[in-house]
Design an enzyme around this catalytic site. Structure first.
Site, short mmCIF file in Angstrom:
data_model
loop_
_atom_site.label_atom_id
_atom_site.label_comp_id
_atom_site.label_asym_id
_atom_site.label_seq_id
_atom_site.Cartn_x
_atom_site.Cartn_y
_atom_site.Cartn_z
CG ASP A 165 -6.75 -4.23 4.07
OD1 ASP A 165 -8.12 -4.75 4.29
OD2 ASP A 165 -7.07 -4.16 2.52
CG ASP A 192 -11.58 -7.56 4.91
OD1 ASP A 192 -11.14 -7.20 6.15
OD2 ASP A 192 -11.76 -6.67 3.81
CE1 TYR A 219 -2.98 -3.22 0.08
CE2 TYR A 219 -4.37 -1.74 1.64
CZ TYR A 219 -4.10 -2.70 1.33
OH TYR A 219 -4.71 -3.36 0.97
CG ASP A 253 -1.52 -19.76 -2.80
OD1 ASP A 253 -0.97 -19.28 -2.00
OD2 ASP A 253 -1.26 -19.93 -3.92
CE LYS A 269 2.02 -17.03 -4.74
NZ LYS A 269 1.47 -18.42 -4.62
#
Length: 359
Positions: A245, A249, A138, A221, A188
């Site tokens: 983030d 969620d 970000y 993932d 990742k």
């Protein structure tokens, strides 16, 4: 009485409906524990942007620094202001101005909460996602070339500093030490070949300082798969800004509803006020209907109390939330018909009831 000055920013959408319920519950617990709150509300929002051409005044950071904490509702009304302008202008900028580098997001399955994962019970889902909150993916470094032509090129740079990476991992390790001494890193590095191997290197280096904490890492993932299939594997998860983030969620959704997902934007060194907010966002599709679940906002208030040093008061709120989830009333996202205000009033009464001594 211990007094705290709290800045209140209801913001947009359902933020304006859930924040009053959080204030109601905090007032109830404050009366029980000898806490006085001095509230100051600010109207900064997408409506404010339409009137002033910006999401908050130029001296917003100086204004908020005078407070002990900020209680934040939600930001976003894409019918008025593009989301990237609204969120950067009213939330992401605050995180950077105040160096709120920890995004603390608890994930927990409460007794009485219907769980979409078959066969899961309270205790099976109980972990924290620790999200790096000020850098990573970000970033606002980048731009467009040849805009509007067939040669258009868009770039955006992800930035991982040693300071930023190490301090979020240290916070996560310290938190893990207070729980089950197990920390999972989200990576990742099999696809993102520069920043994520660096993340892995810093995680391995930091782990050497915490030999008592068991560590593992998952590609993000694969981590999402395990959060659904085997959530009991996790205690504390540390992740970059983007991955944290997303994971934070997904976690509350597996525990029943995003309507109970709380968060704190924390400055651990306390050089600036921390910001406490529900995860669910402004939800413009249900705004104005008084059906939004205020539990995330109420739980965020408990996180604020804990940050301010009032663990017992925070625990009272959590017990009240648990009681209301079991006994009701419930908002529509919890398969009920109660209003936002009904649920807030019930939690406040459950807090007050804890102080009653049977005759």
């Amino acid at each position: 009485m211990k007094e705290h000055r709290i800045a209140v920013i209801p913001g947009d959408g359902i933020g304006r409906e859930v924040i009053p319920e959080g204030v109601r519950v905090l007032e109830a617990v404050g009366a029980r524990h000898g806490l006085k709150f001095v509230w100051k509300e600010f109207p900064w929002s997408c409506d404010w942007y339409k009137a002033h051409g910006k999401m908050c005044p130029d001296d917003a950071a100086d204004i908020l620094r005078k407070f002990d904490a900020v209680y934040f509702g939600a930001v976003g009304n894409p019918s008025l202001v593009p989301d990237h302008i609204a969120v950067w202008g009213l939330l992401i900028n605050f995180r950077r101005w105040f160096d709120l580098y920890v995004n603390l997001r608890p994930v927990r399955l409460f007794q009485g909460m219907p769980c979409p994962l078959v066969g899961r019970k309270p205790g099976d889902i109980d972990y924290f996602v620790i999200r790096e909150n000020t850098e990573g993916e970000y970033g606002n470094v980048g731009g467009r070339m040849y805009e509007g032509t067939d040669r258009e090129v868009v770039t955006q740079l992800a930035t991982f500093s040693r300071k930023g990476t190490d301090r979020i991992m240290k916070y996560a390790f310290e938190l893990a030490r207070t729980r089950k001494k197990h920390l999972t890193s989200a990576t990742k590095s099999n696809g993102i070949s520069i920043t994520m191997p660096y993340w892995d290197e810093r995680f391995a280096a930091m782990a050497k300082n915490y030999p008592d904490v068991r560590t593992d890492q998952y590609h993000v993932d694969g981590l999402t798969i395990q959060m659904v299939l085997n959530p009991e594997r996790f205690d504390v998860i540390v992740a970059s800004n983007l991955f944290g983030d997303i994971l934070s969620d997904l976690g509350p959704a597996t525990a029943g509803t995003i309507g109970i997902a709380a968060s704190g934007n924390i400055n651990p060194e306390r050089t600036a006020p921390s910001i406490f907010e529900p995860v669910h966002g402004s939800a413009p599709d249900i705004a104005g209907r008084n059906i939004a679940n205020p539990l995330a906002t109420i739980w965020s208030g408990a996180l604020m109390l804990e940050h301010l040093g009032h663990r017992e008061a925070a625990a009272d709120i959590l017990r009240a939330i648990e009681q209301v989830i079991i006994d009701g009333p419930h908002t529509p996202d919890m398969k009920g018909k109660a209003s936002t205000a009904d649920l807030g009033a019930a939690v406040a009464e459950a807090v007050r009831a804890q102080s009653k001594v049977p005759a």
